[in-house]
Design a protein around this motif. Structure first.
Motif, mmCIF file in Angstrom:
data_model
loop_
_atom_site.group_PDB
_atom_site.id
_atom_site.type_symbol
_atom_site.label_atom_id
_atom_site.label_comp_id
_atom_site.label_asym_id
_atom_site.label_seq_id
_atom_site.Cartn_x
_atom_site.Cartn_y
_atom_site.Cartn_z
ATOM 1 N N VAL B 13 0.847 -1.203 0.000
ATOM 2 C CA VAL B 13 0.000 0.000 0.000
ATOM 3 C C VAL B 13 0.878 1.247 0.000
ATOM 4 C CG1 VAL B 13 -1.968 -1.023 1.193
ATOM 5 C CG2 VAL B 13 -0.134 -0.010 2.529
ATOM 6 N N ALA B 32 -6.057 -3.576 -7.932
ATOM 7 C CA ALA B 32 -5.728 -2.228 -7.475
ATOM 8 C C ALA B 32 -6.932 -1.690 -6.730
ATOM 9 C CB ALA B 32 -5.385 -1.333 -8.656
ATOM 10 N N TYR B 34 -8.237 1.633 -4.424
ATOM 11 C CA TYR B 34 -7.830 2.957 -3.963
ATOM 12 C C TYR B 34 -9.010 3.818 -3.552
ATOM 13 C CZ TYR B 34 -8.839 4.334 -8.780
ATOM 14 O OH TYR B 34 -9.450 4.524 -9.977
ATOM 15 N N ASP B 35 -8.653 4.801 -2.764
ATOM 16 C CA ASP B 35 -9.612 5.793 -2.303
ATOM 17 C C ASP B 35 -9.274 7.092 -3.019
ATOM 18 O OD1 ASP B 35 -10.895 7.859 -1.056
ATOM 19 O OD2 ASP B 35 -10.411 7.225 0.988
ATOM 20 N N LYS B 39 -6.595 9.675 -1.537
ATOM 21 C CA LYS B 39 -5.425 9.316 -2.341
ATOM 22 C C LYS B 39 -4.522 8.287 -1.646
ATOM 23 C CE LYS B 39 -5.423 13.865 -4.543
ATOM 24 N NZ LYS B 39 -6.437 13.497 -5.547
ATOM 25 N N GLY B 41 -3.759 4.057 -1.878
ATOM 26 C CA GLY B 41 -4.008 2.910 -2.747
ATOM 27 C C GLY B 41 -3.235 1.681 -2.314
ATOM 28 N N VAL B 74 -5.326 -1.010 3.153
ATOM 29 C CA VAL B 74 -5.575 0.323 2.580
ATOM 30 C C VAL B 74 -6.269 1.218 3.609
ATOM 31 C CG1 VAL B 74 -6.806 1.606 0.763
ATOM 32 C CG2 VAL B 74 -5.624 -0.520 0.197
ATOM 33 N N GLY B 79 -7.043 5.061 3.962
ATOM 34 C CA GLY B 79 -8.154 5.044 3.016
ATOM 35 C C GLY B 79 -9.481 4.923 3.744
ATOM 36 N N LEU B 84 -13.688 3.289 -1.242
ATOM 37 C CA LEU B 84 -12.760 2.454 -2.005
ATOM 38 C C LEU B 84 -13.368 1.938 -3.302
ATOM 39 C CD1 LEU B 84 -11.149 0.334 0.862
ATOM 40 C CD2 LEU B 84 -10.219 2.359 -0.275
ATOM 41 N N LEU B 139 -0.500 1.230 -10.689
ATOM 42 C CA LEU B 139 -1.454 2.129 -10.024
ATOM 43 C C LEU B 139 -0.708 3.385 -9.577
ATOM 44 C CD1 LEU B 139 -4.046 3.045 -8.494
ATOM 45 C CD2 LEU B 139 -3.349 1.546 -6.620
ATOM 46 N N VAL B 141 -0.763 6.195 -7.433
ATOM 47 C CA VAL B 141 -1.560 6.386 -6.221
ATOM 48 C C VAL B 141 -2.191 7.782 -6.150
ATOM 49 C CG1 VAL B 141 -1.490 6.362 -3.702
ATOM 50 C CG2 VAL B 141 -0.221 4.651 -4.984
ATOM 51 N N GLY B 144 -4.860 8.054 -8.873
ATOM 52 C CA GLY B 144 -5.824 6.969 -8.888
ATOM 53 C C GLY B 144 -5.968 6.367 -10.275
#
Lengths: 204, 158
Positions: B13, B32, B34-35, B39, B41, B74, B79, B84, B139, B141, B144
């Motif tokens: 992460v 992958a 992510y939020d 930000k 991931g 995450v 996150g 997510l 990814l 991060v 995103g």
């Protein structure tokens, strides 16, 4: 099982000897095909390695390679791969077809499959002769892709997910023709135990 | 920007200006997660569908254990659970000649990853799965953004 450090010195010796005989036969089959007397194999190794380490052996996860994969069945289960850097695969096809450049078309792919088939079956025949085991190769599968993608697909299909795996491997290279490659043998889920069990029974 | 590589079976992460990268996805599936708001991931490189009785193995290897472990990692990195989203790549079959349809590990992996994302109510926002070629997945991060590449083709966003 495939666990680390579970092999006795005697078992290691036995595997090394199997590797020697198999790889010796495979290398001579390849040198005949290539009419290349300078083709040499490096002494086979029995290595107990983590997954990333085995991928590093064949050039790292992103290296572009030609991989021929054959499943072994019969008295024992196993998986054999014959992996070459893409440049070596190109050189090999050129030298067999007698052409200057290579596109990896149907023709080139079938040449690679056939070469892989001969190399692997030569290896298996030598093992079978030495051990009296019945070792049946599947048809060859060929992938030209990232080494990591090929190797992990083989292991996933075989359901080999241990932290460490025992690999019999041989490298060969030729000075005459910029060809190098790796022959890898991993046992099936039962590990090399299956080999040892049968060998000890048939030897005595 | 630092490159963080995610090996087979691993979960990594980042909340920084990093790119999480996994290479050599064959039948494996890269996930992958992510939020986009905070930000943060994470990425997993899933090897097989089900952990079954393999409790001693790393959670990242199997879809059923990797998805909750990735979620948790995450969230721990900052996150927000409800924000997510996921994108996935991989699940190819590199040796179609050797594979019986019922034993297509790649497709089984894709199905298992999707199932466990759904069970944990994480929306799937993009995918590039199946086929006969290996993949690389990245990814970014902070943006995103998820990019995928196969041998001989351009990097593409999913």
């Amino acid at each position: 099982m495939n666990g680390k450090g579970k092999l006795t010195p005697m078992q290691l010796d036995l595997l090394r000897e199997l590797g020697n005989i198999g790889a010796g036969n495979a290398t001579s089959a390849l040198s005949v095909m290539l009419q290349d007397r300078k083709l040499e194999m490096v002494v086979p190794e029995v290595a107990v390695l983590s997954l990333p380490e085995t991928t590093a052996l064949i050039g790292g996860p992103e290296a572009l390679v030609a991989g021929i994969y054959i499943v072994i069945s019969g008295d024992v289960d196993g998986h054999m791969a014959f992996m070459m850097p893409i440049e070596s695969a190109a050189e090999l096809v050129q030298s067999i077809l007698g052409v200057e450049t290579v596109e990896f078309d149907e023709m080139a792919r079938s040449v690679l499959e056939e070469v892989g088939n001969i190399v692997v079956t030569s290896y298996l025949n030598a093992l079978a002769e030495m051990t009296n085991l019945v070792l049946l190769p599947s048809v060859p599968g060929l992938a030209i892709d990232m080494a990591g993608a090929i190797w992990s697909s083989i292991l996933a299909g075989a359901e080999i997910y241990d932290e460490y795996l025992t690999v019999l491997k041989t490298d060969f290279s030729s000075e005459g023709k910029q060809i190098e490659g790796h022959i890898m043998l991993v046992p099936g889920k039962a590990g090399f135990d299956q080999f040892f069990k049968i060998l000890l029974e048939t030897d005595r | 920007m630092a490159e963080i590589f995610v090996n087979m079976g691993e979960i990594k992460v980042s909340a920084g200006d990093d790119v999480l990268i996994t290479v050599g996805l064959g039948s494996c599936v890269g996930v992958a997660l992510y939020d986009p708001e905070s930000k943060v991931g994470g990425m997993a490189h899933v090897f097989l569908a089900a952990s079954k009785d393999r409790a001693d193995s790393e959670p990242g290897k199997f879809a059923d254990t990797a998805i909750p472990a990735l979620l948790e990692a995450v969230v721990r990195a900052g996150g927000k659970r409800s924000q997510l989203v996921a994108k996935i790549a991989g699940g190819a079959n590199l040796f179609p000649k050797l594979t019986q349809a019922s034993l297509n590990v790649g497709l089984q992996n894709v199905a298992a990853v999707k199932k466990h994302l759904a069970l944990h109510k994480v929306p799937l926002r993009g995918e590039d799965v199946g086929g006969n070629s290996g993949r690389k997945m990245l990814l970014y991060v902070q943006k995103g953004k998820v990019m995928v590449q196969s041998i001989g083709s351009e990097l593409r966003e999913i």
